[in-house]
Design a protein around this motif. Structure first.
Motif, PDB file in Angstrom:
ATOM      1  N   ASP A 224     -10.649  -1.674  -1.501  1.00  0.00           N
ATOM      2  CA  ASP A 224      -9.893  -0.748  -2.342  1.00  0.00           C
ATOM      3  C   ASP A 224     -10.248  -0.884  -3.823  1.00  0.00           C
ATOM      4  O   ASP A 224      -9.739  -0.132  -4.654  1.00  0.00           O
ATOM      5  N   TYR A 225     -11.103  -1.856  -4.145  1.00  0.00           N
ATOM      6  CA  TYR A 225     -11.525  -2.066  -5.532  1.00  0.00           C
ATOM      7  C   TYR A 225     -13.050  -2.206  -5.573  1.00  0.00           C
ATOM      8  O   TYR A 225     -13.583  -3.296  -5.825  1.00  0.00           O
ATOM      9  N   PRO A 226     -13.767  -1.129  -5.315  1.00  0.00           N
ATOM     10  CA  PRO A 226     -15.233  -1.214  -5.203  1.00  0.00           C
ATOM     11  C   PRO A 226     -15.933  -1.655  -6.484  1.00  0.00           C
ATOM     12  O   PRO A 226     -17.104  -2.051  -6.440  1.00  0.00           O
ATOM     13  N   HIS A 227     -15.240  -1.613  -7.621  1.00  0.00           N
ATOM     14  CA  HIS A 227     -15.856  -2.037  -8.876  1.00  0.00           C
ATOM     15  C   HIS A 227     -15.859  -3.558  -9.030  1.00  0.00           C
ATOM     16  O   HIS A 227     -16.517  -4.092  -9.935  1.00  0.00           O
ATOM     17  N   VAL A 228     -15.145  -4.277  -8.145  1.00  0.00           N
ATOM     18  CA  VAL A 228     -15.065  -5.735  -8.223  1.00  0.00           C
ATOM     19  C   VAL A 228     -15.977  -6.336  -7.162  1.00  0.00           C
ATOM     20  O   VAL A 228     -15.809  -6.084  -5.972  1.00  0.00           O
TER      21      VAL A 228
END
Length: 282
Positions: A224-228
């Motif tokens: 749910d947090y593809p930038h991390v």
């Protein structure tokens, strides 16, 4: 069998180091601390996430056959100094625990790849339980030296097993502790905490090691947090530690499909999202 060129090159570059035991003691009822000294520049050649194969001694009652893979807990301050933190669980580590100060032992390495870390990071989140404490301790020190903020989510059976000071080793960090004994380490509770930390702090990378349950939870949360970015240091039974015997092969989901990889050679550090299925951790 024809081995890949990368494997044969790695085998050719592996070094065996004769070391002297400088310190060897119990940290608590489960873990022991081992500090070795070599004439080689172990501190200069070893990076966070790598491991060594240790030749455990043979005793009258204990006859370990294979070398024991062990993550590096720390290096320095002397160039030849290297540290390990281990749980006494089987024949090899039980035999290792008998070594006294002044004894000699052989280690082979450094082996494996490393955590991806950059001094330009603003913050990292480390999620540790069990053996992950030792594996990620050098990473925490790297972050501390670079001035990168550290948030640590530490899980243990009970407060007495946490080893907070041994993990941080003087690095200033924001620590969140959860325990089996009071139920705070439940998957549901840890998931709420993880999501809050990621949303509030936006870490550059989330690192983990030592718990399959935490790995699977992080895999779900980070989707749910593809930038991390997420990375896991895998602990796996292995024989040679250099990619030749193929005893540590596991399935991974890569951009080009599912592939088998050797934990010792292509790892032990992998992107969290690549891990597939039931894998064994230390």
């Amino acid at each position: 069998m024809n081995l890949p060129a990368s494997t044969t090159q790695a085998c050719a570059s592996v070094a065996s180091h004769n070391c002297e035991v400088m310190e060897h003691r119990w940290v608590n009822s489960r873990y022991r601390y081992l500090r070795l000294q070599s004439t080689a520049d172990l501190a200069g050649m070893t990076r966070s996430g790598q491991f060594y194969q240790l030749r455990c001694p043979a005793t009258a009652a204990l006859q370990p056959f294979l070398l024991r893979p062990m993550s590096v807990y720390g290096v320095g301050p002397d160039s030849g100094c290297i540290e390990f933190l281990y749980n006494v669980t089987g024949v090899g580590t039980a035999a290792l625990a008998t070594l006294g100060v002044g004894a000699s032992m052989e280690i082979v390495g450094p082996l494996g790849n490393t955590f991806s870390f950059a001094p330009s990071f603003k913050r990292v989140l480390v999620v540790a339980r069990g053996v992950g404490l030792a594996t990620m301790a050098p990473l925490v020190r790297d972050a501390g030296k670079a001035g990168v903020a550290v948030t640590a989510l530490m899980s243990a059976r009970a407060p007495g097993d946490l080893m907070r000071d041994e993990f941080l080793r003087g690095v200033d960090a924001e620590v969140h502790s959860v325990f089996d004994s009071d139920g705070t380490s439940s998957v549901e509770n840890v998931e709420v905490l993880l999501r809050r930390l990621i949303e509030q702090q936006s870490p550059d990378v989330v690192y983990t090691c030592g718990s399959h349950r935490l790995l699977m939870l992080l895999q779900r949360v980070l989707a749910d947090y593809p930038h991390v970015r997420g990375e896991v240091a895998m602990e796996q039974r292995m024989a040679c530690g250099m990619g030749v015997c193929l005893s540590c092969v596991r399935m991974f989901d890569t951009p080009t499909g599912k592939h088998f990889k050797r934990v010792c050679r292509e790892g032990p550090v992998f992107p969290i999202q690549e891990v597939v299925g039931e894998v064994e951790f230390g």
